[in-house]
Scaffold this active site. Structure first.
Site, PDB file in Angstrom:
ATOM      1  N   ASN A 186       1.246  -0.797   0.092  1.00 15.87           N
ATOM      2  CA  ASN A 186      -0.119   0.149   0.236  1.00 15.87           C
ATOM      3  C   ASN A 186       1.083   1.095   0.337  1.00 15.87           C
ATOM      4  OD1 ASN A 186      -1.833   2.149   0.692  1.00 15.87           O
ATOM      5  ND2 ASN A 186      -2.120   1.524   2.450  1.00 15.87           N
TER       6      ASN A 186
ATOM      7  N   LYS B 246       0.049   4.246  -0.130  1.00 15.72           N
ATOM      8  CA  LYS B 246      -0.620   5.170   0.314  1.00 15.72           C
ATOM      9  C   LYS B 246      -0.274   6.743  -0.631  1.00 15.72           C
ATOM     10  CE  LYS B 246      -0.389   3.221   4.775  1.00 15.72           C
ATOM     11  NZ  LYS B 246       0.369   3.131   6.275  1.00 15.72           N
TER      12      LYS B 246
ATOM     13  N   HIS C 258      -9.802   0.834   5.057  1.00 14.38           N
ATOM     14  CA  HIS C 258      -7.931   0.882   5.593  1.00 14.38           C
ATOM     15  C   HIS C 258      -8.373   2.158   6.918  1.00 14.38           C
ATOM     16  CE1 HIS C 258      -3.925   1.889   6.280  1.00 14.38           C
ATOM     17  NE2 HIS C 258      -3.770   1.430   5.792  1.00 14.38           N
TER      18      HIS C 258
ATOM     19  N   GLU D  35      -6.818   4.074   8.201  1.00 13.34           N
ATOM     20  CA  GLU D  35      -6.712   6.049   8.017  1.00 13.34           C
ATOM     21  C   GLU D  35      -7.869   6.601   7.061  1.00 13.34           C
ATOM     22  OE1 GLU D  35      -1.944   5.453   5.837  1.00 13.34           O
ATOM     23  OE2 GLU D  35      -2.197   5.085   7.583  1.00 13.34           O
TER      24      GLU D  35
ATOM     25  N   GLU E 179      -5.026  -5.204  10.463  1.00  7.05           N
ATOM     26  CA  GLU E 179      -4.540  -4.348  11.150  1.00  7.05           C
ATOM     27  C   GLU E 179      -4.151  -3.353  12.448  1.00  7.05           C
ATOM     28  OE1 GLU E 179      -2.590  -3.170   7.304  1.00  7.05           O
ATOM     29  OE2 GLU E 179      -4.130  -1.570   7.359  1.00  7.05           O
TER      30      GLU E 179
ATOM     31  N   GLY F  97       2.196   1.607  10.550  1.00  2.06           N
ATOM     32  CA  GLY F  97       3.562   2.951  11.042  1.00  2.06           C
ATOM     33  C   GLY F  97       4.048   3.494  12.090  1.00  2.06           C
TER      34      GLY F  97
ATOM     35  N   SER G 204       3.269  -2.256  10.419  1.00  6.50           N
ATOM     36  CA  SER G 204       4.735  -2.395  10.931  1.00  6.50           C
ATOM     37  C   SER G 204       5.521  -4.126   9.776  1.00  6.50           C
ATOM     38  CB  SER G 204       4.975  -2.089  12.011  1.00  6.50           C
ATOM     39  OG  SER G 204       4.327  -0.928  12.125  1.00  6.50           O
TER      40      SER G 204
HETATM   41  P1  PGA Z   1       2.486  -0.225   7.760  1.00 12.51           P
HETATM   42  O1  PGA Z   1       1.675   0.468   6.815  1.00 12.51           O
HETATM   43  O2  PGA Z   1       3.515  -1.496   6.796  1.00 12.51           O
HETATM   44  O3  PGA Z   1       3.737   1.173   7.298  1.00 12.51           O
HETATM   45  O4  PGA Z   1       2.513  -0.327   8.844  1.00 12.51           O
HETATM   46  C1  PGA Z   1       0.676  -0.586   6.754  1.00 12.51           C
HETATM   47  C2  PGA Z   1      -0.757  -0.217   6.414  1.00 12.51           C
HETATM   48  O5  PGA Z   1      -1.581   0.836   6.504  1.00 12.51           O
HETATM   49  O6  PGA Z   1      -1.792  -1.337   5.106  1.00 12.51           O
END
Ligand code: PGA
Length: 252
Positions: A9, A11, A96, A98, A168, A174, A214
């Protein structure tokens, strides 16, 4: 029997030129590798045409990060599933964290977006996961099963395995903090159990559940060894080819 599925992803990173360069690097690196793992990337909207074109006939799948609930209309700034399908996109992330936290995607909107994917011929990657405060209050299962019920409750049983689920935990996204393999496995087993209770047995057996939060080369292998973890949704470590390939190596 469930092939692992690793999706990057990207983003809000990688405009068309940078996205094309990363797609090209992945294409070269994966050419001729055994295709025992399904691999996909989710670039931002503006970069989708370049990436779709670059990855044509490579087997690397292309996903969008979001879609609107409607197919067309007076929705300034939005993109519909139908448009994504026309652009050659196969998958779409839905829900997601976010989107849920920053852009107001409620459970009800997430459900509409799952249905919008099916209407448009896109395969949804449905993200679920609890906040840190919810885990600390011992509510993580309740939160995740509520999100699942809202998004999948009205699907026909034979539609469900077309949905890739992504667990997740929001506190792991992140942050550099990963759920331990056992913590992740526990929630994945809960999710599979939830599918078992509501749908005929083939649904729980065949639906893929990715872990996200992560994931990187150094922790991918131990996560991927867990019986109910069928792949990963990768943010930060998907932004350069070397880091992303290290995660694929962890799936062998
Ligand atoms: P990350 O993000 O691997 O940077 O923790 C995962 C995601 O948001 O899908």
């Amino acid at each position: 029997m469930r092939r692992k599925f690793i999706v990057g992803n990207w983003k809000m990173h990688k405009g068309p030129a940078d996205a094309d360069a990363l797609a090209d690097a992945l294409k070269r690196a994966l050419a001729g590798r055994d295709a025992s793992v399904d691999v996909g990337v989710a670039p931002p909207y503006i970069s989708l045409p370049a990436v779709v074109s670059r990855l044509k006939h490579t087997g690397i799948l292309v996903a969008a990060q979001n879609l609107h609930t409607e197919q067309q209309g007076a929705f300034t700034g939005e993109v519909s599933g139908e448009m994504l399908r026309q652009a050659g996109v196969a998958y779409c992330l839905v829900g997601h964290s976010e989107r849920r936290q920053l852009f107001g995607d409620t459970d009800a909107i997430v459900e509409k977006k799952v249905h919008a994917c099916f209407r448009s011929g896109l395969l949804p990657i449905l993200c679920v996961g609890e906040l840190l405060a919810e885990r600390e209050a011992g509510q993580e299962r309740e939160v995740v099963t509520r999100q699942l019920a809202a998004a999948l409750g009205k699907l026909q049983a034979d539609q469900v395995p077309s949905v890739t689920l992504a667990y997740e935990p929001v506190w792991a996204i992140g942050t550099g903090k990963t759920a331990s393999p056992l913590q992740a496995q526990e929630m994945h087993a809960t999710i599979r159990g939830w599918l078992e209770e509501r749908f005929p047995a083939f649904v729980a057996r065949t639906t893929r559940i990715q872990y996200g939060g992560s994931v990187k080369g150094s922790n991918a292998a131990e996560l991927m060894r867990m019986p109910d973890i069928d792949g990963a949704l990768v943010g930060g470590a998907s932004l350069n080819a070397e880091d992303f390939l290290a995660i694929l190596d962890g799936c062998r």
